[in-house]
Design a protein around this motif. Sequence first.
Motif, PDB file in Angstrom:
ATOM      1  N   ASP A   1      -3.107  -3.093 -21.491  1.00 46.50           N
ATOM      2  CA  ASP A   1      -3.544  -3.001 -20.097  1.00 46.50           C
ATOM      3  C   ASP A   1      -3.975  -4.331 -19.502  1.00 46.50           C
ATOM      4  N   PHE A   2      -4.612  -5.222 -20.299  1.00 50.71           N
ATOM      5  CA  PHE A   2      -5.102  -6.452 -19.676  1.00 50.71           C
ATOM      6  C   PHE A   2      -3.974  -7.445 -19.380  1.00 50.71           C
ATOM      7  N   ILE A   3      -2.811  -7.210 -19.949  1.00 58.51           N
ATOM      8  CA  ILE A   3      -1.626  -7.962 -19.532  1.00 58.51           C
ATOM      9  C   ILE A   3      -1.029  -7.303 -18.287  1.00 58.51           C
ATOM     10  N   VAL A   4      -0.898  -5.990 -18.339  1.00 55.38           N
ATOM     11  CA  VAL A   4      -0.274  -5.225 -17.250  1.00 55.38           C
ATOM     12  C   VAL A   4      -0.983  -5.438 -15.919  1.00 55.38           C
ATOM     13  N   ASN A   5      -2.331  -5.389 -15.938  1.00 55.67           N
ATOM     14  CA  ASN A   5      -3.069  -5.394 -14.668  1.00 55.67           C
ATOM     15  C   ASN A   5      -3.598  -6.765 -14.255  1.00 55.67           C
ATOM     16  N   SER A   6      -3.022  -7.828 -14.807  1.00 51.64           N
ATOM     17  CA  SER A   6      -3.542  -9.170 -14.530  1.00 51.64           C
ATOM     18  C   SER A   6      -3.042  -9.770 -13.213  1.00 51.64           C
ATOM     19  N   GLY A   7      -2.195  -9.054 -12.494  1.00 51.37           N
ATOM     20  CA  GLY A   7      -1.660  -9.596 -11.242  1.00 51.37           C
ATOM     21  C   GLY A   7      -2.720  -9.930 -10.217  1.00 51.37           C
ATOM     22  N   GLY A   8      -3.755  -9.097 -10.133  1.00 52.55           N
ATOM     23  CA  GLY A   8      -4.813  -9.338  -9.158  1.00 52.55           C
ATOM     24  C   GLY A   8      -5.560 -10.624  -9.408  1.00 52.55           C
ATOM     25  N   VAL A   9      -5.952 -10.858 -10.658  1.00 50.61           N
ATOM     26  CA  VAL A   9      -6.710 -12.080 -10.963  1.00 50.61           C
ATOM     27  C   VAL A   9      -5.805 -13.314 -10.900  1.00 50.61           C
ATOM     28  N   ILE A  10      -4.535 -13.157 -11.264  1.00 48.13           N
ATOM     29  CA  ILE A  10      -3.595 -14.270 -11.120  1.00 48.13           C
ATOM     30  C   ILE A  10      -3.507 -14.685  -9.652  1.00 48.13           C
TER      31      ILE A  10
ATOM     32  N   THR B   1       0.476  -3.952 -33.996  1.00 48.45           N
ATOM     33  CA  THR B   1       0.505  -3.191 -32.756  1.00 48.45           C
ATOM     34  C   THR B   1       0.589  -4.144 -31.568  1.00 48.45           C
ATOM     35  N   THR B   2       1.041  -3.620 -30.446  1.00 47.18           N
ATOM     36  CA  THR B   2       1.116  -4.448 -29.247  1.00 47.18           C
ATOM     37  C   THR B   2      -0.279  -4.853 -28.763  1.00 47.18           C
ATOM     38  N   ALA B   3      -1.270  -4.011 -29.006  1.00 46.54           N
ATOM     39  CA  ALA B   3      -2.651  -4.356 -28.633  1.00 46.54           C
ATOM     40  C   ALA B   3      -3.119  -5.569 -29.423  1.00 46.54           C
ATOM     41  N   ALA B   4      -2.838  -5.571 -30.724  1.00 47.18           N
ATOM     42  CA  ALA B   4      -3.208  -6.706 -31.567  1.00 47.18           C
ATOM     43  C   ALA B   4      -2.429  -7.947 -31.158  1.00 47.18           C
ATOM     44  N   ALA B   5      -1.174  -7.781 -30.781  1.00 46.78           N
ATOM     45  CA  ALA B   5      -0.342  -8.914 -30.365  1.00 46.78           C
ATOM     46  C   ALA B   5      -0.872  -9.553 -29.090  1.00 46.78           C
ATOM     47  N   ALA B   6      -1.330  -8.734 -28.130  1.00 46.88           N
ATOM     48  CA  ALA B   6      -1.889  -9.255 -26.877  1.00 46.88           C
ATOM     49  C   ALA B   6      -3.173 -10.029 -27.149  1.00 46.88           C
ATOM     50  N   ASN B   7      -4.016  -9.483 -28.034  1.00 48.33           N
ATOM     51  CA  ASN B   7      -5.238 -10.194 -28.405  1.00 48.33           C
ATOM     52  C   ASN B   7      -4.909 -11.529 -29.066  1.00 48.33           C
TER      53      ASN B   7
END
Length: 365
Positions: A284-293, A331-337
Amino acid sequence: MMLFEEMSMGDYEQVIFCQDKESGLKAIIAIHDTTLGPALGGCRMWPYESEEAALRDVLRLSKGMTYKNAAAGLNIGGGKSVIIGNPKTDKSEALFRAMGRYVESLNGRYIIAEDVGTTEYDMNQMYLETDYVTGSTARAGSSGNPSAKTALGVYSAMKRTAKEVFGDSSLKGKTIAIQGVGNVAYDLCQLIRDDGGKLIVTDINQEAVQRVVNDFGAEAVGVNEIYRVAADIFSPCALGAIINDETIPQLRVKAICGSANNQLADIEIHSQRLKELGILYAPDFIVNSGGVINVADELSGYDEERAIVKVKAIYEQMGQVFEIAESENITTAAAANHLAEQRIAQMLKVRRTFLQTEKSAICRR
């Protein structure tokens, strides 16, 4: 809560408690990490059940911003703030100006933005007291409400997720089940519909549901039915912790990609469970980062076209996450971290090398 023990365990830098008797302000600012730059994160206004609940929320959210900003490639750190109060009844100019003064007192260590319960107008009030605010409409160069850019980022992530699962990034003919149809999800629904996707939606706000049904031909289902619908992608865009022991067995989808924060009730357990079931989770923190970008672009003089290019790059960032998860069998969660932590670690290494060089130069003198 043992505050210093909690801060040490989570490696938080600073927590500031703010109160103003005249305006009724009760707020907390949490700065998690400034390795990559000043902390940037939204201000949430919410009627928390207790002060401890507010503190736990701001700590959790600020750490999430560190990971979000780092993974997005931004030169900013992670922070967040919360105001304890009802956003429907407790707002005032005096309250937000008092909050602005507290932000100003940090001299740029924390840059504030809107979040749940706050608006562009509220940022305008803070701007009367501090320059360290983004997303306002009161000054030249502001980007305003970031909802549309957040939705664009979710859409970009969803297309990359679709490519990973179905071999094609197009959403044409795909069924997307969306939980929560607020401002971000409304814009997302339009993008999906324009791409030829089919929408199944739910929300506790029936007016919001009817709006999406009328505007985009969506199918509406009950709030508890959304987990059981047959769809290609499930898109949580409301509450956190909704991917849990109770909901996972109900899911009939191939992927999860939505704007809600902290979707997994337990990151390690539930990301592994999804992996075992063959359901691809887009962190989720990759998906929803458009606003802060988008709002971060204000720091170098806002250019909407440049900001849109950066937001669309979430497509490539999501691809990186999937590649790391595949190559390392995690997992993808671990990969994002991993993606976020690696960038922070590299910057710390650069800083240590620089300081050692400077120290050696001073000793030689």
